[in-house]
Design a protein around this motif. Sequence first.
Motif, PDB file in Angstrom:
ATOM      1  N   PRO A  70      -2.276   6.874   9.039  1.00  0.00           N
ATOM      2  CA  PRO A  70      -1.141   6.095   8.514  1.00  0.00           C
ATOM      3  C   PRO A  70      -1.529   4.703   8.037  1.00  0.00           C
ATOM      4  O   PRO A  70      -2.521   4.115   8.495  1.00  0.00           O
ATOM      5  CB  PRO A  70      -0.192   6.012   9.720  1.00  0.00           C
ATOM      6  N   ALA A  71      -0.716   4.163   7.142  1.00  0.00           N
ATOM      7  CA  ALA A  71      -0.980   2.845   6.561  1.00  0.00           C
ATOM      8  C   ALA A  71      -0.991   1.753   7.622  1.00  0.00           C
ATOM      9  O   ALA A  71      -1.779   0.803   7.540  1.00  0.00           O
ATOM     10  CB  ALA A  71       0.051   2.536   5.480  1.00  0.00           C
ATOM     11  N   SER A 100      -0.858  -1.077   3.773  1.00  0.00           N
ATOM     12  CA  SER A 100       0.493  -1.109   3.220  1.00  0.00           C
ATOM     13  C   SER A 100       0.586  -1.967   1.959  1.00  0.00           C
ATOM     14  O   SER A 100       1.508  -1.797   1.155  1.00  0.00           O
ATOM     15  CB  SER A 100       1.480  -1.630   4.268  1.00  0.00           C
ATOM     16  N   ASP A 277       0.033   9.633  15.343  1.00  0.00           N
ATOM     17  CA  ASP A 277       0.854   9.481  14.142  1.00  0.00           C
ATOM     18  C   ASP A 277       0.074   9.990  12.932  1.00  0.00           C
ATOM     19  O   ASP A 277      -1.109   9.669  12.761  1.00  0.00           O
ATOM     20  CB  ASP A 277       1.230   8.014  13.927  1.00  0.00           C
ATOM     21  N   TRP A 278       0.752  10.768  12.110  1.00  0.00           N
ATOM     22  CA  TRP A 278       0.166  11.362  10.908  1.00  0.00           C
ATOM     23  C   TRP A 278       0.956  10.903   9.685  1.00  0.00           C
ATOM     24  O   TRP A 278       2.192  10.960   9.684  1.00  0.00           O
ATOM     25  CB  TRP A 278       0.239  12.883  10.959  1.00  0.00           C
ATOM     26  N   ARG A 279       0.228  10.491   8.661  1.00  0.00           N
ATOM     27  CA  ARG A 279       0.912  10.239   7.391  1.00  0.00           C
ATOM     28  C   ARG A 279       1.482  11.567   6.879  1.00  0.00           C
ATOM     29  O   ARG A 279       0.780  12.574   6.787  1.00  0.00           O
ATOM     30  CB  ARG A 279      -0.071   9.664   6.370  1.00  0.00           C
ATOM     31  N   ASP A 311       5.746   1.833  10.960  1.00  0.00           N
ATOM     32  CA  ASP A 311       5.329   2.711   9.872  1.00  0.00           C
ATOM     33  C   ASP A 311       5.769   2.135   8.523  1.00  0.00           C
ATOM     34  O   ASP A 311       6.933   1.794   8.329  1.00  0.00           O
ATOM     35  CB  ASP A 311       5.948   4.096  10.076  1.00  0.00           C
ATOM     36  N   GLU A 313       4.801   2.469   4.061  1.00  0.00           N
ATOM     37  CA  GLU A 313       4.083   3.161   2.997  1.00  0.00           C
ATOM     38  C   GLU A 313       4.076   2.290   1.747  1.00  0.00           C
ATOM     39  O   GLU A 313       5.040   1.558   1.488  1.00  0.00           O
ATOM     40  CB  GLU A 313       4.743   4.504   2.676  1.00  0.00           C
ATOM     41  N   CYS A 319       2.047  10.270  -1.284  1.00  0.00           N
ATOM     42  CA  CYS A 319       1.008  10.975  -0.532  1.00  0.00           C
ATOM     43  C   CYS A 319       1.603  11.817   0.589  1.00  0.00           C
ATOM     44  O   CYS A 319       1.104  12.909   0.886  1.00  0.00           O
ATOM     45  CB  CYS A 319       0.000   9.990   0.059  1.00  0.00           C
ATOM     46  N   ALA A 320       2.649  11.318   1.220  1.00  0.00           N
ATOM     47  CA  ALA A 320       3.242  12.054   2.340  1.00  0.00           C
ATOM     48  C   ALA A 320       3.719  13.432   1.903  1.00  0.00           C
ATOM     49  O   ALA A 320       3.517  14.425   2.614  1.00  0.00           O
ATOM     50  CB  ALA A 320       4.406  11.254   2.933  1.00  0.00           C
ATOM     51  N   GLY A 346      -2.445   5.084  -2.983  1.00  0.00           N
ATOM     52  CA  GLY A 346      -2.450   5.794  -1.707  1.00  0.00           C
ATOM     53  C   GLY A 346      -3.778   6.462  -1.430  1.00  0.00           C
ATOM     54  O   GLY A 346      -4.637   6.594  -2.318  1.00  0.00           O
TER      55      GLY A 346
END
Length: 375
Positions: A70-71, A100, A277-279, A311, A313, A319-320, A346
């Motif tokens: 994640p960012a 970010s 945590d996963w993007r 979180d 973005e 990208c998600a 991204g």
Amino acid sequence: MLYDSYFKNPGDVPALLDKIRVYTDRSGPIRLMEICGTHTMAIARSGLRSLLPPSVTLLSGPGCPVCVTPAQVIDCILSLSQQPGILVASYGDLLRVPGSARGDSLLRRRASGGHVLSVYSPMDALEAAAAHPETEVIFLGVGFETTAPGTAACILEAAARGIPNFSVLCLLKQTEPALRALIEADDFAVDGFLCPGHVAAILGANAFSFLPDDYRLPGVVSGFEPADLLYSVLMLAQMLAQGRPALQNEYTRLVQPDGNPAAKSLIEQVFSPAPSDWRGLGHIPASGYAIRPAYARWDAAQKFGLRPGPDVEPPGCRCAQVIRGVLHPSACPLFGRACTPQDPVGPCMVSGEGACAAWYQYGAKAPGPQANIER
């Protein structure tokens, strides 16, 4: 052997494609997902999508470890690189991934005086710590089960040598929990999986048996040559046409049913399952690895009290959705315009395993009249 039959006889490819067409005529259109960044690049590089019939759609899933970081974690790492007395060591792919804020990457921070070292392995980072005892060296342990044994071995080496100024920021992730979260999401639209040969070489082909057992989805553990991938698509098409989902191992020349016992032992010795945590997929319980308390001295998160922020973005980045396979890269409004490999927004456009980078580099086209994925 399959290798002798297909890898050395390219003239057999039309026959394989004909068989795929026959099976999809019976089953109807099928959507298959690879969950390995090396597969993503191999599919794009070989032009496999252009060979397959229109009834077969290949999607890219969460197989790029840099892309799913994640960012807010990248932001935390960027701050580390500016702290006096700290050297951040990382694989090269992660250096260009922005946080970010657009353009803010480890590479940019290094150019402005940040302390960043590009390494080929965690042992390179450990040797840098041994050579510079006055500097705290933090290795960014990113990856899936494929890189976990090497990271574990490095932590054990640091403990054996008593190197106090070395630590690992554990960003490692586990494949199965992420796949379960993907499958159980409301927007899931995949009929079968090309399972990652690298991960299966460590865990074993049986690690993916949950696909047919729990979800009645076929899976094929695939190698990385074009013939591997084509034959794996054929195996999936056959299972779908016959209505008999199973797990099959195409990559038998390397992958064993139960994997590599020594590598799995290293992972078990040093790491324990932890939430991550996963993007694109959010917070998934037991989907990452945490360094066990016995090795807390070499755990950068504990050593430096690292806590990623909320979180976030980059504005406009899709990208998600690309990571979940619900959007083809070319459908992102930034793709090839505001977002290119030279100036990425991204991570999917940065990494050598990213879906957007693969589509951009090899000119892949989205199938059908629309680039978004629909059932």
